[in-house]
Write an enzyme that holds these catalytic residues in place. Structure first.
Site, PDB file in Angstrom:
ATOM      1  N   TRP A  15       3.455 109.521 -73.845  1.00 15.36           N
ATOM      2  CA  TRP A  15       2.678 108.320 -74.187  1.00 15.36           C
ATOM      3  C   TRP A  15       1.219 108.459 -73.776  1.00 15.36           C
ATOM      4  CZ3 TRP A  15       5.380 106.453 -77.735  1.00 15.36           C
ATOM      5  CH2 TRP A  15       6.779 106.512 -77.666  1.00 15.36           C
ATOM      6  N   ASP A  36      -1.251 100.967 -69.557  1.00 12.08           N
ATOM      7  CA  ASP A  36      -0.181 100.756 -70.530  1.00 12.08           C
ATOM      8  C   ASP A  36       1.078 100.397 -69.747  1.00 12.08           C
ATOM      9  OD1 ASP A  36       1.908 100.945 -72.315  1.00 12.08           O
ATOM     10  OD2 ASP A  36       1.450 102.972 -73.006  1.00 12.08           O
ATOM     11  N   LYS A  79      10.567  96.362 -74.741  1.00 12.23           N
ATOM     12  CA  LYS A  79      11.332  96.815 -73.589  1.00 12.23           C
ATOM     13  C   LYS A  79      11.609  95.630 -72.646  1.00 12.23           C
ATOM     14  CE  LYS A  79       9.432 101.164 -74.545  1.00 12.23           C
ATOM     15  NZ  LYS A  79      10.454 101.793 -75.363  1.00 12.23           N
TER      16      LYS A  79
END
Lengths: 356, 356
Positions: free
Chosen positions: A100, A168, A192
């Site tokens: 990511w 993030d 999530k």
């Protein structure tokens, strides 16, 4: 119901699913389904306001920040952040903790210079890299991924460098206490810890927008969404509605302080078994272990499939590790009940008896 | 249930809402809610494939096109189209039929040159401007808004110029037959005729992508989504799922050919009453009248509120006209049953008796 250990989209609280399902059928007071209501009407306006306020309350967001609900996932923040705040001749510092972060770095390079100031790529990202002395004045901002879903690493405390910090938090937002004021931008895809796929939370310091002279499409300019309360165009109403319900559920659990304790307790149950059970071993450095995504291996690789089958027999789904890591990954987000983790631990112990 | 005349998000078929609500609660075969399923799992993979195939079947999409489900609404296509296909030194032709076209023009100017080749702005967009002889060779593409939701105008047939054609069909996709091969890009926000807010349909000719040397963020490059079947990142699963159900419902009605006949019949019922009833008058030129958004005025402006109250008493909601037009707007998309339009017509006739 299955025990849902998928990494994302992921488990949501049962009472949230029940309420969402009911509203998709009919909101009695409106005589309409929530799926067919105007975003300009009072019901959805109130949903938008409540979602923003609940996020603010949960994280004690300071007044000089704005809470936005956008679209396009964290993947869209990878480019929106540098597009909005990194000038052509400016440099941003990125910490690379795997996939990511790597993707975020790639997009940032389209807009300015990037220094990767720390990386754990030498050991397939199984630890959190140490950040040496960095020349903070050189950087427009520092970007970090709070929890790396794939490898199972997590920063457990706020970063505190003398530079604008961007984080993030796609896989650990609302899972722990944090100091929002340490960051200029916090972002998180919903799927999530916040709701179903389809919306992205952005918490942004208002003073950071509109500082570049780069031309930015209206929809990609944070200033647009700040000015229009995330309703410049039609927002993704239902994903935001379900996110609101989930945030309200976190409030009912006692907020993020209580949630963190619950998460620590849940994670300990599983990590303790991984450490005790001679068949299994954890993937990552102990101090980097994620409370959200528990990654582990089985000593005898030939037993991977048979362990997954055993899990399947006990209604455990989503336990297969990411292809870049292998083994197993138990994603145990906020909504995961301890009882489901106990089922997994019991299966691990049974498996030890038959294969140990 | 109310009679839902909102412009968007808008009415969805009752059976779609029932099925969506049920899946949000639990998909029996999976033991999970559709809101918490991995987009990489077989159930959602199948939803994605089925949504694409149903769109292809409904519109007979040729093989050299791709069907994508993205995010960010039509408002994001306003900039994605020129970002992907309009070079810095190229010129695009835009037809300006009001707000939505105007917004599209503004974004295109960030990437290249724009000629507004026709406009109905002189009469507040209450007709469709005639397109004179345009020098098609000069233009990279021509952009048009198929149905203007705000003013109630609609092109009833395909444009057929000797230039790449790009069309925004946000409010009339799947409402009529069309020849996809006439266009290089067709796009539509879901929340009028396709599903709930949160996804955007893009039908794109594959040969048009990747032709510029402009650097484009990964998420904004059509090539990314073509290559990854709209799953480069986590797609907005539930909005796509409900869109799939709605497209399947259109198939059950007999496809877009049957849908068009039904829509013509429904619109005629309302336009006939507007033309007959001395209290009311239609807003737009007869040949430009939209089958989706019927805009009309009441002769005595002081009666606007009292007519809306009367409607409210009969469970009619969403009839207030857009602020830039005033009066009334009845949005009668695919999912609107004729019986609800009959209720509105009856109210108009009652109102005539008491106020005529």
């Amino acid at each position: 119901m299955k025990h849902n250990f998928y990494a994302g989209p992921a488990i949501l609280p049962r009472e949230v699913l029940d309420q969402a399902s009911k509203a998709a059928h009919l909101v009695e007071s409106e005589g309409l389904s929530v799926l067919e209501m105007s975003h300009r009407g009072s019901f959805i306006s109130n949903v938008m306001d409540t979602a923003v306020q609940t996020a603010k309350d949960l994280l004690q967001v300071p007044d000089d920040y704005e809470v936005l609900f956008l679209t396009g996932g964290a993947s869209s923040q990878f480019y929106m952040v540098p597009m909005n705040i990194l000038g052509d001749n400016q440099t941003a510092a990125y910490i690379d903790t795997g996939v990511w972060s790597t993707k975020a770095i790639k997009e940032a390079k389209l807009f300015g210079h990037v220094d990767t100031v720390a990386s754990s790529s030498d050991q397939n990202f199984n630890y959190l890299p140490t950040l040496g002395d960095i020349e903070t004045k050189k950087y427009r901002y520092l970007h970090v991924t709070s929890n790396n879903t794939i490898y199972g690493t997590q920063y457990h405390t706020d970063l505190d460098l003398d530079v604008r910090q961007v984080i993030d938090m796609s896989s650990d937002i609302f899972s722990r206490t944090m100091d929002v004021s340490k960051y200029d931008i916090i972002y998180a895809g919903a799927q999530k810890n916040m709701g179903p796929a389809g919306t992205t939370l952005v918490i942004i310091k208002k003073s950071i927008v509109d500082q570049l002279d780069r031309p930015i499409p209206t929809m990609l300019n944070y200033a647009t969404h700040i000015k229009k309360n995330s309703s410049f165009n039609t927002p993704p109403v239902f994903p935001i509605y379900v996110s609101m319900l989930t945030m309200q559920w976190v409030q009912k659990q006692g907020g993020v302080t209580a949630m963190q304790k619950i998460n620590e307790d849940k994670a300990a149950l599983l990590y303790d078994e991984i450490d005790r059970n001679p068949l299994f071993s954890g993937n990552v450095a102990t101090d980097a272990r994620s409370l959200m995504n528990v990654t582990f291996q089985i000593s005898d690789q030939s037993l991977v499939e048979s362990f997954l089958q055993k899990c399947d027999q006990h209604d455990i789904v989503g336990l297969k590790g990411h292809r870049s890591v292998g083994g197993f990954r138990a994603s145990i987000y906020n909504a995961m009940p301890k009882s489901s983790i106990q089922v997994l631990v019991d299966v691990m112990q049974d498996f030890e008896k038959s294969h140990g």
